[in-house]
Design a protein around this motif. Structure first.
Motif, PDB file in Angstrom:
ATOM      1  N   PRO A  79       0.805  -1.221   0.000  1.00  0.00           N
ATOM      2  CA  PRO A  79       0.000   0.000   0.000  1.00  0.00           C
ATOM      3  C   PRO A  79       0.837   1.269   0.000  1.00  0.00           C
ATOM      4  O   PRO A  79       0.463   2.266  -0.608  1.00  0.00           O
ATOM      5  CB  PRO A  79      -0.820  -0.131   1.295  1.00  0.00           C
ATOM      6  N   CYS A  80       1.976   1.254   0.702  1.00  0.00           N
ATOM      7  CA  CYS A  80       2.849   2.430   0.759  1.00  0.00           C
ATOM      8  C   CYS A  80       3.332   2.811  -0.629  1.00  0.00           C
ATOM      9  O   CYS A  80       3.275   3.979  -1.033  1.00  0.00           O
ATOM     10  CB  CYS A  80       4.041   2.146   1.673  1.00  0.00           C
ATOM     11  N   GLY A  87      -0.268   9.154  -5.493  1.00  0.00           N
ATOM     12  CA  GLY A  87      -0.410  10.482  -4.909  1.00  0.00           C
ATOM     13  C   GLY A  87      -1.693  10.663  -4.128  1.00  0.00           C
ATOM     14  O   GLY A  87      -2.195  11.778  -3.990  1.00  0.00           O
ATOM     15  N   ARG A  88      -2.218   9.577  -3.582  1.00  0.00           N
ATOM     16  CA  ARG A  88      -3.442   9.646  -2.772  1.00  0.00           C
ATOM     17  C   ARG A  88      -3.451   8.495  -1.773  1.00  0.00           C
ATOM     18  O   ARG A  88      -2.747   7.499  -1.970  1.00  0.00           O
ATOM     19  CB  ARG A  88      -4.688   9.600  -3.659  1.00  0.00           C
ATOM     20  N   PHE A 122      -0.751   6.937   3.695  1.00  0.00           N
ATOM     21  CA  PHE A 122      -0.996   8.330   3.329  1.00  0.00           C
ATOM     22  C   PHE A 122       0.291   8.964   2.794  1.00  0.00           C
ATOM     23  O   PHE A 122       1.300   9.006   3.508  1.00  0.00           O
ATOM     24  CB  PHE A 122      -1.481   9.129   4.543  1.00  0.00           C
ATOM     25  N   PRO A 123       0.276   9.436   1.541  1.00  0.00           N
ATOM     26  CA  PRO A 123       1.487  10.057   0.986  1.00  0.00           C
ATOM     27  C   PRO A 123       1.806  11.381   1.670  1.00  0.00           C
ATOM     28  O   PRO A 123       0.903  12.160   1.981  1.00  0.00           O
ATOM     29  CB  PRO A 123       1.133  10.266  -0.494  1.00  0.00           C
ATOM     30  N   ILE A 131       7.460  13.470  -0.591  1.00  0.00           N
ATOM     31  CA  ILE A 131       8.697  13.031   0.062  1.00  0.00           C
ATOM     32  C   ILE A 131       8.618  11.641   0.686  1.00  0.00           C
ATOM     33  O   ILE A 131       9.641  11.094   1.082  1.00  0.00           O
ATOM     34  CB  ILE A 131       9.125  14.034   1.154  1.00  0.00           C
ATOM     35  N   GLY A 132       7.426  11.068   0.772  1.00  0.00           N
ATOM     36  CA  GLY A 132       7.348   9.752   1.392  1.00  0.00           C
ATOM     37  C   GLY A 132       5.925   9.347   1.723  1.00  0.00           C
ATOM     38  O   GLY A 132       4.969   9.891   1.167  1.00  0.00           O
ATOM     39  N   VAL A 133       5.796   8.429   2.650  1.00  0.00           N
ATOM     40  CA  VAL A 133       4.483   7.877   3.009  1.00  0.00           C
ATOM     41  C   VAL A 133       4.421   7.570   4.503  1.00  0.00           C
ATOM     42  O   VAL A 133       5.405   7.126   5.099  1.00  0.00           O
ATOM     43  CB  VAL A 133       4.180   6.588   2.218  1.00  0.00           C
ATOM     44  N   LEU A 134       3.268   7.846   5.087  1.00  0.00           N
ATOM     45  CA  LEU A 134       2.976   7.485   6.472  1.00  0.00           C
ATOM     46  C   LEU A 134       2.055   6.278   6.436  1.00  0.00           C
ATOM     47  O   LEU A 134       0.957   6.339   5.878  1.00  0.00           O
ATOM     48  CB  LEU A 134       2.293   8.652   7.194  1.00  0.00           C
TER      49      LEU A 134
END
Length: 238
Positions: A79-80, A87-88, A122-123, A131-134
């Motif tokens: 998912p990440c 972008g969503r 979450f991007p 810059i990354g993903v949470l």
């Protein structure tokens, strides 16, 4: 779950405004996020669009949060990865669902074995800057109804990471370059990828895919396989 947004923003802002930003700060951010949302844990990774394989773990709230990030790095799917590319947010409320296995077969199997039932990615992006993903996870299946609150958390984390990066080693305690620090977590993988690319005359992406395939096939960590390649204990020939 009612979330006090002002209090949350204040908590995260306090962390990033602390000029003693260290390698422990990302974990503190993740722990604050996990405590503020109805999830069991959080993982935070950095990525770059022009170098999709440079995804690196920045921090996690706990061992399972770190496990999620390591799985997606090692397997190159999850998912990440999808959230960053699209972008969503990518909200997977049940990893046992057919759709999850269809999109991320290897990650889904490994995540379920690790006791993870749902993942919400979450991007981290601010305008055109990504810059990354949470990643948030839960050990039980079910939807995340507090998406609006999670988006607020993600925005604050994005700003926090960008602010820390902006210090660029010039803070009172010499704040480090975040990509440099997190890259070191998988330095052996990047080194082995480069060595394999040169040896076989293939692209970096192909070399990394070869490492990942061998690691998955042998049920070993990507770091362990990379270490053996660098030590000359393992040859991945054409």
């Amino acid at each position: 779950m009612a979330i006090d947004r002002v209090r949350l923003a204040g908590t995260l802002a306090e962390i990033v405004s602390d000029h003693s930003w260290t390698s422990e700060s990302p974990k503190r951010l993740c722990m604050a996020c996990a405590a503020s949302l109805p999830v069991d844990g959080v993982g935070l990774s950095l990525m770059m669009h022009d170098q999709p394989d440079t995804r690196v773990l920045l921090g996690a709230s706990d061992e399972r949060g770190a496990r999620i990030e390591e799985l997606q790095f090692g397997l190159g799917e999850g998912p990440c990865v999808s959230a960053f590319v699209r972008g969503r947010p990518v909200l997977v409320q049940d990893l046992e669902a057919r759709e999850a296995f269809a999109q991320w077969p290897m990650f889904t199997r490994e995540a379920l074995d690790a006791g993870i039932a749902a993942v919400f990615a979450f991007p981290l992006q601010l305008g055109a800057i990504a810059i990354g993903v949470l990643d948030c996870y839960r050990s039980r299946a079910g939807p995340l109804t507090e998406v609006a609150e999670a988006l607020v958390v993600t925005d604050v984390v994005t700003i926090a990471v960008l602010n820390a990066q902006a210090l660029d080693g010039h803070g009172p305690d010499g704040a480090p370059d975040l990509f440099d620090v997190s890259w070191r977590n998988h330095a052996v993988v990047h080194q082995a990828t480069g060595a394999l690319s040169a040896e076989l005359g293939i692209s970096i992406g192909q070399a990394l895919a070869r490492l990942r395939a061998h690691a998955f096939g042998c049920s070993r960590s990507l770091d362990a396989v990379a270490g053996d390649v660098l030590a000359g204990k393992l040859r991945l020939t054409k």
